[in-house]
Design a protein around this motif. Structure first.
Motif, short mmCIF file in Angstrom:
data_model
loop_
_atom_site.label_atom_id
_atom_site.label_comp_id
_atom_site.label_asym_id
_atom_site.label_seq_id
_atom_site.Cartn_x
_atom_site.Cartn_y
_atom_site.Cartn_z
N VAL A 6 1.58 8.91 -48.30
CA VAL A 6 1.65 7.51 -47.83
C VAL A 6 3.11 7.06 -47.81
O VAL A 6 3.95 7.57 -48.55
CB VAL A 6 0.83 6.56 -48.73
CG1 VAL A 6 -0.66 6.84 -48.62
CG2 VAL A 6 1.28 6.63 -50.18
N PHE A 7 3.37 6.08 -46.96
CA PHE A 7 4.67 5.43 -46.92
C PHE A 7 4.46 3.94 -47.18
O PHE A 7 3.57 3.32 -46.59
CB PHE A 7 5.35 5.63 -45.56
CG PHE A 7 5.62 7.06 -45.21
CD1 PHE A 7 6.46 7.83 -45.99
CD2 PHE A 7 5.01 7.65 -44.11
CE1 PHE A 7 6.71 9.16 -45.68
CE2 PHE A 7 5.25 8.98 -43.79
CZ PHE A 7 6.10 9.74 -44.58
N THR A 8 5.26 3.36 -48.07
CA THR A 8 5.11 1.95 -48.42
C THR A 8 6.14 1.10 -47.69
O THR A 8 7.35 1.33 -47.83
CB THR A 8 5.24 1.75 -49.94
OG1 THR A 8 4.24 2.51 -50.62
CG2 THR A 8 5.06 0.27 -50.29
N TYR A 9 5.65 0.13 -46.94
CA TYR A 9 6.51 -0.82 -46.22
C TYR A 9 6.39 -2.19 -46.88
O TYR A 9 5.29 -2.61 -47.23
CB TYR A 9 6.11 -0.92 -44.75
CG TYR A 9 6.47 0.28 -43.91
CD1 TYR A 9 7.62 0.29 -43.12
CD2 TYR A 9 5.66 1.41 -43.91
CE1 TYR A 9 7.95 1.39 -42.33
CE2 TYR A 9 5.98 2.52 -43.13
CZ TYR A 9 7.13 2.50 -42.35
OH TYR A 9 7.45 3.60 -41.58
N MET A 26 2.97 0.00 -56.08
CA MET A 26 2.75 0.36 -54.68
C MET A 26 3.53 1.61 -54.26
O MET A 26 3.34 2.10 -53.15
CB MET A 26 3.12 -0.81 -53.78
CG MET A 26 2.23 -2.04 -53.95
SD MET A 26 0.49 -1.74 -53.58
CE MET A 26 0.58 -1.34 -51.84
N LYS A 27 4.41 2.10 -55.14
CA LYS A 27 5.18 3.29 -54.81
C LYS A 27 4.87 4.44 -55.78
O LYS A 27 5.67 5.34 -55.97
CB LYS A 27 6.68 2.98 -54.85
CG LYS A 27 7.10 1.93 -53.83
CD LYS A 27 8.54 1.50 -54.02
CE LYS A 27 8.90 0.36 -53.07
NZ LYS A 27 10.28 -0.14 -53.29
N THR A 28 3.69 4.38 -56.37
CA THR A 28 3.29 5.40 -57.33
C THR A 28 2.47 6.49 -56.65
O THR A 28 1.50 6.21 -55.94
CB THR A 28 2.45 4.78 -58.46
OG1 THR A 28 3.24 3.81 -59.15
CG2 THR A 28 2.00 5.84 -59.46
N TYR A 29 2.90 7.73 -56.88
CA TYR A 29 2.16 8.89 -56.36
C TYR A 29 1.00 9.19 -57.30
O TYR A 29 1.17 9.25 -58.52
CB TYR A 29 3.08 10.11 -56.26
CG TYR A 29 2.38 11.38 -55.86
CD1 TYR A 29 2.06 11.63 -54.53
CD2 TYR A 29 2.01 12.32 -56.82
CE1 TYR A 29 1.41 12.79 -54.15
CE2 TYR A 29 1.37 13.49 -56.46
CZ TYR A 29 1.06 13.72 -55.12
OH TYR A 29 0.42 14.87 -54.76
N THR A 30 -0.20 9.35 -56.77
CA THR A 30 -1.39 9.60 -57.59
C THR A 30 -1.87 11.03 -57.39
O THR A 30 -2.16 11.44 -56.26
CB THR A 30 -2.51 8.62 -57.23
OG1 THR A 30 -2.78 8.69 -55.83
CG2 THR A 30 -2.12 7.19 -57.59
N PRO A 31 -1.98 11.83 -58.46
CA PRO A 31 -2.44 13.21 -58.33
C PRO A 31 -3.93 13.28 -58.05
O PRO A 31 -4.67 12.31 -58.25
CB PRO A 31 -2.10 13.82 -59.70
CG PRO A 31 -2.11 12.66 -60.62
CD PRO A 31 -1.63 11.48 -59.84
N LEU A 32 -4.40 14.44 -57.60
CA LEU A 32 -5.80 14.71 -57.24
C LEU A 32 -6.23 13.92 -56.01
O LEU A 32 -6.67 14.48 -55.02
CB LEU A 32 -6.75 14.45 -58.41
CG LEU A 32 -6.67 15.43 -59.59
CD1 LEU A 32 -7.74 15.10 -60.63
CD2 LEU A 32 -6.84 16.87 -59.13
N GLU A 33 -6.13 12.60 -56.08
CA GLU A 33 -6.44 11.77 -54.92
C GLU A 33 -5.13 11.25 -54.33
O GLU A 33 -4.45 10.43 -54.93
CB GLU A 33 -7.34 10.60 -55.32
CG GLU A 33 -7.69 9.66 -54.19
CD GLU A 33 -8.28 10.37 -52.99
OE1 GLU A 33 -7.58 10.47 -51.96
OE2 GLU A 33 -9.43 10.84 -53.09
#
Length: 399
Positions: free
Chosen positions: A70-73, A144-151
């Motif tokens: 994802v990219f956060t704007y 909003m800029k956190t990478y979530t593992p598995l999903e």
């Protein structure tokens, strides 16, 4: 022959009148939003909106790495309506918000009141009433800029957390949607929404490569509590543990997890087929909320050293009932003390009929006088695979 030509002419004229898919939009022309976050700048009072745009390349089998999923704007404006217009200044694709999974707002934003947010949301033709609404006590820009593992999609992750927690512990209700907040705007009933937090310190960079680690307990999004709303404003919060009791008393879950202390030994119990009945009555002129809870229990862990027998099973069930009653009364007293109408008592009294009820209806905040009468009945129908635990010196070659 003439009839054949006539049919061809009519068919040709009909086809020429068809417009075809003139309004079709290709997927590569859309900026598909997976998660939205909202807050307000305290100094400028500008609306700040974060859009997480799904990166299709990250999910493509033909792509070697794909990059971030994802990219956060981030967009800022004095009005909510102008946010969508400003997105065209930065996004090379058309903003598409029809299918996003969840919406997060900050705790400060929620405490200020969300009526304007709800009014704007309800005016949109593409609004989704089933959208889950979250409150965060962490910096929204970091959430909003956190990478979530598995999903890989954080918006979908948050929906899964609600579903999994609801099924496993009953500590989150499925009634945590925008529509649930809207329905209680003109009611005295409290709305409960989940709180999500960023656990641990965020890494110095926001690339997915920095998360290629086996330990993902830190720098991840987790559920940490529940926010209480009176109409459109957040008025307090409770723990997930307390919210589990609340959901059970409200009948908004059919599962529940509870650990009990029985003579110094812990027994973990999983309650299923939880049924709740409640009604409001008058006893000696005072309102009483009568709640009856029934549940079937399964023993998931038993640290007792003695063999399970009928007497021991009965003690476990009785201790479970007593602990539920005690903790539920503590939560109820806390709600009354803070004037949180968590059970909709104000509306219950308002719509009652009779002279005695008329007297209460004339009193301001009469619902705070309501007493709780709670009855809990449980039966253990699953004790596990063994009823006689292994003891020291048995089965290990020692005498």
């Amino acid at each position: 022959m003439k009839s054949v030509f006539l049919k061809l002419i009519v068919g040709g004229l009909t086809i020429s009148c068809l417009t075809g898919c003139w309004d079709r939009v290709e997927i590569n022309e859309l900026a598909v939003v997976g998660l939205v976050g909202s807050e307000m700048d305290k100094k400028t009072h500008e609306q700040i909106v974060y859009y997480q745009i799904v990166n299709p390349e990250a999910f493509s089998s033909s792509s070697a790495s794909g990059g971030s999923p994802v990219f956060t704007y981030t967009f800022r404006s004095q009005t909510k309506g102008a946010i969508g217009q400003k997105s065209s200044y930065m996004l090379p694709r058309k903003l598409f918000t029809d299918h996003y999974q969840s919406h997060i707002v900050t705790e400060a934003y929620a405490k200020e009141g969300m009526r304007s947010f709800l009014n704007y949301y309800e005016r949109q033709f593409n609004r989704r009433s089933s959208l889950y609404l979250f409150i965060t006590d962490s910096p929204l820009s970091e959430v909003m800029k956190t990478y979530t593992p598995l999903e890989k999609l954080p918006g979908r992750l948050l929906r899964s957390l609600i579903s999994n927690t609801h099924k496993a512990t009953g500590q989150i209700s499925l009634k945590s949607r925008v529509k649930d907040l809207v329905e209680n705007l003109d009611s005295s009933k409290v709305t409960v929404l989940p709180i999500v937090s960023l656990k641990g310190a965020k890494p110095p960079d926001h690339t997915t490569g920095s998360f290629e680690n086996i330990d993902v307990s830190e720098s991840n999004l987790i559920l940490t509590g529940a926010a209480l709303f009176n109409k459109d404003r957040m008025v307090g919060k409770i723990t997930l543990w307390e919210n589990g009791y609340y959901n059970m008393l409200k009948g908004e879950t059919d599962t529940f997890f509870q650990s009990i202390d029985l003579k110094g030994s812990f027994v973990d119990l999983y309650a299923n087929k939880v049924k709740t009945k409640q009604h409001l009555s008058l006893v000696n002129g005072e309102p009483v909320l009568n709640i009856e809870v029934t549940a079937q229990l399964a023993i998931r862990n038993n640290n007792q050293r003695e063999k399970l027998d009928w007497d021991n099973v009965s003690q476990i069930s009785n201790q479970f009932n007593q602990q539920i009653i005690e903790n539920s009364h503590n939560l109820y007293k806390k709600a009354i003390r803070n004037k949180w109408d968590m059970f909709g008592l104000g509306d219950m009294i308002k719509y009652k009929r009779g002279r005695a009820w008329n007297f209460l209806q004339k009193q301001s905040e009469a619902w705070t006088q309501t007493k709780l009468q709670l009855t809990v009945r449980s039966t253990i129908n699953d004790v596990g695979e063994i009823i006689d635990p292994f003891k020291e010196g048995e089965g290990n070659g020692t005498e």
